[in-house]
Write a protein that holds these residues in place. Sequence first.
Motif, PDB file in Angstrom:
ATOM      1  N   LEU A   1      10.326 -10.830   9.592  1.00  0.00           N
ATOM      2  CA  LEU A   1      10.139  -9.631  10.636  1.00  0.00           C
ATOM      3  C   LEU A   1       8.365  -9.334  10.325  1.00  0.00           C
ATOM      4  CD1 LEU A   1      11.219  -7.208  11.885  1.00  0.00           C
ATOM      5  CD2 LEU A   1      11.461  -5.882   9.913  1.00  0.00           C
ATOM      6  N   ALA A   2       8.008  -9.382  11.431  1.00  0.00           N
ATOM      7  CA  ALA A   2       6.567  -9.235  11.619  1.00  0.00           C
ATOM      8  C   ALA A   2       6.078  -7.594  11.820  1.00  0.00           C
ATOM      9  CB  ALA A   2       5.790  -9.931  12.921  1.00  0.00           C
ATOM     10  N   LEU A   3       5.127  -7.276  11.405  1.00  0.00           N
ATOM     11  CA  LEU A   3       4.636  -5.989  11.309  1.00  0.00           C
ATOM     12  C   LEU A   3       4.641  -5.405  13.004  1.00  0.00           C
ATOM     13  CD1 LEU A   3       2.028  -5.333   8.824  1.00  0.00           C
ATOM     14  CD2 LEU A   3       4.451  -4.659   8.841  1.00  0.00           C
ATOM     15  N   SER A   4       4.072  -6.358  13.769  1.00  0.00           N
ATOM     16  CA  SER A   4       3.759  -6.053  15.483  1.00  0.00           C
ATOM     17  C   SER A   4       5.210  -5.970  15.701  1.00  0.00           C
ATOM     18  CB  SER A   4       3.178  -7.158  15.919  1.00  0.00           C
ATOM     19  OG  SER A   4       3.793  -8.516  15.996  1.00  0.00           O
ATOM     20  N   ASP A   5       6.237  -6.650  15.324  1.00  0.00           N
ATOM     21  CA  ASP A   5       7.755  -6.099  15.793  1.00  0.00           C
ATOM     22  C   ASP A   5       8.234  -4.575  15.586  1.00  0.00           C
ATOM     23  OD1 ASP A   5       7.905  -8.656  16.999  1.00  0.00           O
ATOM     24  OD2 ASP A   5       9.088  -9.486  15.169  1.00  0.00           O
ATOM     25  N   ILE A   6       7.687  -4.285  14.282  1.00  0.00           N
ATOM     26  CA  ILE A   6       8.035  -3.099  13.763  1.00  0.00           C
ATOM     27  C   ILE A   6       7.250  -1.897  14.704  1.00  0.00           C
ATOM     28  CG2 ILE A   6       7.955  -1.575  11.806  1.00  0.00           C
ATOM     29  CD1 ILE A   6       8.313  -3.971  10.222  1.00  0.00           C
ATOM     30  N   LEU A   7       6.229  -2.038  14.854  1.00  0.00           N
ATOM     31  CA  LEU A   7       5.401  -1.000  15.403  1.00  0.00           C
ATOM     32  C   LEU A   7       5.126  -1.075  16.805  1.00  0.00           C
ATOM     33  CD1 LEU A   7       2.545  -1.593  12.628  1.00  0.00           C
ATOM     34  CD2 LEU A   7       4.388   0.383  12.977  1.00  0.00           C
ATOM     35  N   ALA A   8       5.698  -1.939  17.623  1.00  0.00           N
ATOM     36  CA  ALA A   8       5.606  -2.238  18.921  1.00  0.00           C
ATOM     37  C   ALA A   8       6.384  -0.882  19.596  1.00  0.00           C
ATOM     38  CB  ALA A   8       6.296  -3.383  19.679  1.00  0.00           C
TER      39      ALA A   8
ATOM     40  N   HIS B   1       0.357   4.468  11.724  1.00  0.00           N
ATOM     41  CA  HIS B   1      -0.923   3.545  11.985  1.00  0.00           C
ATOM     42  C   HIS B   1      -0.963   2.822  10.563  1.00  0.00           C
ATOM     43  CE1 HIS B   1      -2.042   5.494  15.468  1.00  0.00           C
ATOM     44  NE2 HIS B   1      -1.840   6.793  14.879  1.00  0.00           N
ATOM     45  N   GLY B   2      -0.636   2.955   9.274  1.00  0.00           N
ATOM     46  CA  GLY B   2      -1.116   2.291   8.064  1.00  0.00           C
ATOM     47  C   GLY B   2      -0.617   0.659   8.408  1.00  0.00           C
TER      48      GLY B   2
ATOM     49  N   ARG C   1      -6.400   6.491  10.732  1.00  0.00           N
ATOM     50  CA  ARG C   1      -6.649   5.211  10.908  1.00  0.00           C
ATOM     51  C   ARG C   1      -8.142   4.940  10.540  1.00  0.00           C
ATOM     52  NH1 ARG C   1      -6.384   2.016  16.722  1.00  0.00           N
ATOM     53  NH2 ARG C   1      -7.259   0.168  16.170  1.00  0.00           N
ATOM     54  N   THR C   2      -8.750   5.786  10.862  1.00  0.00           N
ATOM     55  CA  THR C   2     -10.393   5.713  10.389  1.00  0.00           C
ATOM     56  C   THR C   2     -10.531   5.669   8.853  1.00  0.00           C
ATOM     57  OG1 THR C   2     -10.862   6.877  12.274  1.00  0.00           O
ATOM     58  CG2 THR C   2     -12.451   6.748  10.675  1.00  0.00           C
ATOM     59  N   ALA C   3      -9.509   6.456   8.279  1.00  0.00           N
ATOM     60  CA  ALA C   3      -9.634   6.533   6.756  1.00  0.00           C
ATOM     61  C   ALA C   3      -9.400   5.114   6.033  1.00  0.00           C
ATOM     62  CB  ALA C   3      -8.703   7.673   6.201  1.00  0.00           C
ATOM     63  N   VAL C   4      -8.299   4.404   6.570  1.00  0.00           N
ATOM     64  CA  VAL C   4      -7.901   3.178   6.133  1.00  0.00           C
ATOM     65  C   VAL C   4      -8.905   2.164   6.188  1.00  0.00           C
ATOM     66  CG1 VAL C   4      -6.436   1.343   6.311  1.00  0.00           C
ATOM     67  CG2 VAL C   4      -5.569   3.505   6.261  1.00  0.00           C
ATOM     68  N   PHE C   5      -9.803   2.103   7.574  1.00  0.00           N
ATOM     69  CA  PHE C   5     -10.686   1.296   7.494  1.00  0.00           C
ATOM     70  C   PHE C   5     -12.214   1.655   6.870  1.00  0.00           C
ATOM     71  CE2 PHE C   5      -8.225  -0.174  11.027  1.00  0.00           C
ATOM     72  CZ  PHE C   5      -8.230  -1.599  11.174  1.00  0.00           C
ATOM     73  N   SER C   6     -12.148   2.808   6.710  1.00  0.00           N
ATOM     74  CA  SER C   6     -13.483   3.224   5.889  1.00  0.00           C
ATOM     75  C   SER C   6     -13.345   3.098   4.358  1.00  0.00           C
ATOM     76  CB  SER C   6     -13.558   4.787   5.973  1.00  0.00           C
ATOM     77  OG  SER C   6     -12.768   5.621   5.508  1.00  0.00           O
ATOM     78  N   LEU C   7     -12.131   2.581   3.924  1.00  0.00           N
ATOM     79  CA  LEU C   7     -11.906   2.317   2.482  1.00  0.00           C
ATOM     80  C   LEU C   7     -12.407   0.966   1.993  1.00  0.00           C
ATOM     81  CD1 LEU C   7      -8.293   3.556   2.212  1.00  0.00           C
ATOM     82  CD2 LEU C   7     -10.364   4.737   1.518  1.00  0.00           C
ATOM     83  N   GLN C   8     -13.097   0.281   2.786  1.00  0.00           N
ATOM     84  CA  GLN C   8     -13.949  -1.156   2.542  1.00  0.00           C
ATOM     85  C   GLN C   8     -14.846  -0.802   1.501  1.00  0.00           C
ATOM     86  OE1 GLN C   8     -15.436  -2.869   6.038  1.00  0.00           O
ATOM     87  NE2 GLN C   8     -13.728  -3.272   6.955  1.00  0.00           N
TER      88      GLN C   8
END
Length: 181
Positions: free
Chosen positions: A174-181, A104-105, A1-8
């Motif tokens: 289909l929302a990602l929050s539905d998938i990941l909940a 987490h992606g 998760r940190t890696a994705v957010f650090s890719l800014q």
Amino acid sequence: RTAVFSLQTSRPDARGLRGLLLDVTIDARDALGFEPRLQFEGPVETIDEAVAEHLIPVLREALSNAARHAQATDVRVVIRVDDTVELSVTDNGVGTPESVFGGHGLQNLRTRASSMGGACVLTPRDGGGTVLTSTVASLGSTLTAAASGGADVSAAGGISGVTRTAIKTALPSLALSDILA
């Protein structure tokens, strides 16, 4: 998760946002086994800096997901700009496998869009494959006003209470929050 957010990535003035987005797309070639198609619609270089800083890692994550899970032979990226910025990544792969729901992606993509007053959804593509669409307002100031002005992001990923200026569509699939909940 940190890696994705650090890719800014900040966009250097000399390269421009189009150049950076093209670089991300070309970089995905090895992982995908082919070069994805990239299409721009609208004034991409006018995208607010805050939105651009989210757009690059969202594209990187979406292409990474396609490479890891889709088994696709074709991926198309469309970046459409008007009063919203819409990033759409479409593949012709096997659809969304159950294995991606625990990672987490996709949650990070939904969180990024939500933090900008937008939405990110994953839908099946007619004829097979998947479409990931992330939509946010094109101006950071509009996003801030929309987010503080009563935007209601439901558990299903739908957005209400936000004007068309802030969000073009709630993308009621289909929302990602539905998938990941």
